[in-house]
Design a protein around this motif. Structure first.
Motif, PDB file in Angstrom:
ATOM      1  N   ALA A 114     -12.035  32.774 -19.439  1.00 19.08           N
ATOM      2  CA  ALA A 114     -13.326  33.833 -20.388  1.00 19.08           C
ATOM      3  C   ALA A 114     -13.489  35.176 -20.442  1.00 19.08           C
ATOM      4  O   ALA A 114     -13.532  36.463 -21.000  1.00 19.08           O
ATOM      5  CB  ALA A 114     -14.227  32.739 -20.609  1.00 19.08           C
ATOM      6  N   VAL A 115     -13.441  34.954 -19.106  1.00 17.20           N
ATOM      7  CA  VAL A 115     -13.364  36.163 -18.526  1.00 17.20           C
ATOM      8  C   VAL A 115     -12.283  37.177 -18.679  1.00 17.20           C
ATOM      9  O   VAL A 115     -12.254  39.032 -18.941  1.00 17.20           O
ATOM     10  CB  VAL A 115     -13.663  36.226 -16.322  1.00 17.20           C
ATOM     11  N   GLY A 116     -10.904  36.738 -18.433  1.00 13.60           N
ATOM     12  CA  GLY A 116      -9.645  37.776 -18.882  1.00 13.60           C
ATOM     13  C   GLY A 116      -9.698  37.094 -20.395  1.00 13.60           C
ATOM     14  O   GLY A 116      -9.163  38.879 -20.872  1.00 13.60           O
ATOM     15  N   ALA A 117     -10.612  36.790 -20.669  1.00 13.30           N
ATOM     16  CA  ALA A 117     -10.445  37.468 -22.706  1.00 13.30           C
ATOM     17  C   ALA A 117     -10.789  38.676 -23.513  1.00 13.30           C
ATOM     18  O   ALA A 117     -10.930  39.248 -23.831  1.00 13.30           O
ATOM     19  CB  ALA A 117     -10.535  36.146 -23.634  1.00 13.30           C
ATOM     20  N   LEU A 118     -12.207  38.293 -22.362  1.00 12.27           N
ATOM     21  CA  LEU A 118     -13.174  39.395 -22.430  1.00 12.27           C
ATOM     22  C   LEU A 118     -12.608  40.965 -22.047  1.00 12.27           C
ATOM     23  O   LEU A 118     -13.175  42.152 -22.585  1.00 12.27           O
ATOM     24  CB  LEU A 118     -14.534  39.233 -21.996  1.00 12.27           C
ATOM     25  N   GLU A 119     -12.026  40.888 -20.971  1.00 14.53           N
ATOM     26  CA  GLU A 119     -11.044  41.450 -20.206  1.00 14.53           C
ATOM     27  C   GLU A 119      -9.982  42.782 -21.227  1.00 14.53           C
ATOM     28  O   GLU A 119     -10.081  44.332 -21.623  1.00 14.53           O
ATOM     29  CB  GLU A 119     -10.632  41.513 -18.524  1.00 14.53           C
ATOM     30  N   ARG A 179     -14.322  43.925 -15.832  1.00 18.91           N
ATOM     31  CA  ARG A 179     -14.512  43.276 -15.233  1.00 18.91           C
ATOM     32  C   ARG A 179     -15.766  42.585 -15.327  1.00 18.91           C
ATOM     33  O   ARG A 179     -16.187  41.190 -15.313  1.00 18.91           O
ATOM     34  CB  ARG A 179     -13.542  42.817 -14.026  1.00 18.91           C
ATOM     35  N   TRP A 180     -16.902  43.677 -14.503  1.00 16.23           N
ATOM     36  CA  TRP A 180     -17.704  43.426 -14.575  1.00 16.23           C
ATOM     37  C   TRP A 180     -18.660  42.872 -15.452  1.00 16.23           C
ATOM     38  O   TRP A 180     -19.433  41.859 -15.199  1.00 16.23           O
ATOM     39  CB  TRP A 180     -18.854  44.658 -13.277  1.00 16.23           C
ATOM     40  N   ALA A 181     -18.316  43.610 -15.976  1.00 14.23           N
ATOM     41  CA  ALA A 181     -18.834  43.125 -17.419  1.00 14.23           C
ATOM     42  C   ALA A 181     -19.001  41.857 -18.410  1.00 14.23           C
ATOM     43  O   ALA A 181     -19.751  41.101 -18.889  1.00 14.23           O
ATOM     44  CB  ALA A 181     -19.003  44.394 -18.197  1.00 14.23           C
ATOM     45  N   ALA A 182     -17.759  41.407 -18.084  1.00 11.32           N
ATOM     46  CA  ALA A 182     -17.158  40.034 -19.004  1.00 11.32           C
ATOM     47  C   ALA A 182     -16.916  39.453 -17.484  1.00 11.32           C
ATOM     48  O   ALA A 182     -17.794  38.227 -18.229  1.00 11.32           O
ATOM     49  CB  ALA A 182     -15.770  40.273 -17.848  1.00 11.32           C
ATOM     50  N   ILE A 183     -18.406  38.878 -16.706  1.00  9.71           N
ATOM     51  CA  ILE A 183     -18.367  38.191 -15.815  1.00  9.71           C
ATOM     52  C   ILE A 183     -19.749  38.065 -16.185  1.00  9.71           C
ATOM     53  O   ILE A 183     -20.082  37.271 -16.274  1.00  9.71           O
ATOM     54  CB  ILE A 183     -18.030  38.674 -14.309  1.00  9.71           C
ATOM     55  N   LEU A 184     -20.605  39.551 -16.240  1.00 10.21           N
ATOM     56  CA  LEU A 184     -21.862  38.979 -16.248  1.00 10.21           C
ATOM     57  C   LEU A 184     -21.964  38.731 -17.956  1.00 10.21           C
ATOM     58  O   LEU A 184     -23.053  37.519 -18.114  1.00 10.21           O
ATOM     59  CB  LEU A 184     -22.417  40.759 -16.265  1.00 10.21           C
TER      60      LEU A 184
END
Length: 354
Positions: free
Chosen positions: A50-55, A61-66
């Motif tokens: 999910a983090v990679g898809a948002l990236e 990355r910090w925003a995707a993780i958040l």
């Protein structure tokens, strides 16, 4: 053959054995902590797709993780607020029904029916012995103290479980935030000539594990939601509690759905809560559902996650469960898939070059 400096060789061998035993003892002592780390890393890899898809959509990355962590936290909070009150209410009803259940089980009609069905058994004597044993148990101070000690141990176990959940959640957040840097640090330990190949294999493995976690949670959610709907329709006792049981057991591959289904059917058989007809209908439903899950849902959900032969899936799950319990059963299949990937892309090409 004469050994030069025999004392030095023996001393070095003894020290080597001692260091080996010390390492094994340390691993055994740290088994609980290593289990927490393994579970947290497993969950972090599950969040990574999910983090990679948002990236890939342009977020840093910090925003995707958040975003991912906030979404998971919001989903968990919504689930807790929606389901937990229902579960607590139904568990309270179950506790309130226990005296009625016991009364029905110990009723004269029930004993007489058993005596009619099994005339050779002395049902009255068995019932009297059970009653005498329970009376002796609750009037004996030593046995009462043992019971209280057992209750205290259960309370300690519950507290330890809550502590473990908190630790795993904290470690999961840390691993999710620092997964890229951890992988880059690991790549630096590999010779430069093999670093690119090692990084490619690592990315394939981590993506496979992540997709597997998401797929297993998806299947468990299917089972939980469908169980709640069906059990509510047939009038099964405490459908929310039983649906939660179905969801939790479905997280364990292979045997989880079967085990949860057996527990639900047995609950439907309890006198005063369900009926043989309800249990029969539930058993038929879960037999059908397990076929649908095995031949329709699981292949579609898991097709992109892991590709492991069926026999190896069974062997891996049994071995993982024997070694590490539930965590071992959860991680056994992606570990087996990773091993197959390494064999196909590393071992076999090397053998073909010879």
């Amino acid at each position: 053959m004469k050994i030069q400096n025999a004392f030095r060789v023996a001393l070095a061998g003894t020290l080597g054995v001692g260091v080996g035993l010390l390492i094994l003892s340390s691993i055994s002592s740290l088994s609980t902590i290593l289990t927490y780390i393994g579970a947290a890393l497993f969950l972090a890899l599950g969040l990574e797709p999910a983090v990679g898809a948002l990236e890939r959509r342009g977020l840093p990355r910090w925003a995707a993780i958040l975003v991912v962590i906030t979404g998971v936290a919001a989903l968990a909070a919504a689930l807790v607020l929606a389901v937990v009150p229902i579960i607590v209410d139904q568990v309270t009803q179950l506790v309130e029904e226990i005296p009625n259940i016991v009364e029905q089980v110990n009723s004269v009609d029930w004993i007489e029916r058993l005596q009619e069905q099994f005339p050779l058994l002395a049902i009255d004597e068995i019932s009297a012995q059970v009653s005498a044993g329970l009376t002796d148990f609750f009037t004996n101070p030593d046995q009462l103290s043992e019971l209280l000690g057992g209750v205290w141990q259960v309370a300690i176990a519950i507290g330890g479980g809550i502590f473990a959940v908190v630790i795993v959640v904290i470690l999961t957040l840390y691993f999710t935030a620092s997964l890229d840097s951890m992988k880059r640090a690991t790549y630096q330990l590999v010779p430069a000539s093999k670093r690119a190949r090692f990084a490619d294999l690592t990315e394939q493995i981590t993506q496979s594990v992540g997709r597997y976690v998401i797929g297993q949670v998806t299947l468990a959610a299917f089972n939980g939601v469908l169980s709640f709907i069906f059990l509510s329709i047939i009038g099964a006792p405490f459908p929310a509690v039983l649906a939660f049981v179905a969801f939790m057991f479905s997280l364990v591959p292979l045997v989880g759905t079967l085990t949860g289904s057996i527990i639900i059917v047995l609950v439907c058989l309890i006198p005063g809560l369900g009926s043989p007809l309800t249990a029969l209908v539930a058993a038929i439903y879960y037999l059908v559902y397990m076929q649908v899950e095995a031949y329709l849902l699981s292949p579609r959900v898991m097709n992109r996650a892991v590709k492991v032969p069926g026999a190896l899936v069974v062997i891996a799950a049994l071995a993982g469960g024997s070694l590490l319990g539930i965590l071992g059963a959860l991680i056994a299949i992606p570990v087996a898939a990773s091993a197959l990937l390494i064999i196909k892309q590393v071992v076999i090409p090397r053998q073909n070059e010879r």
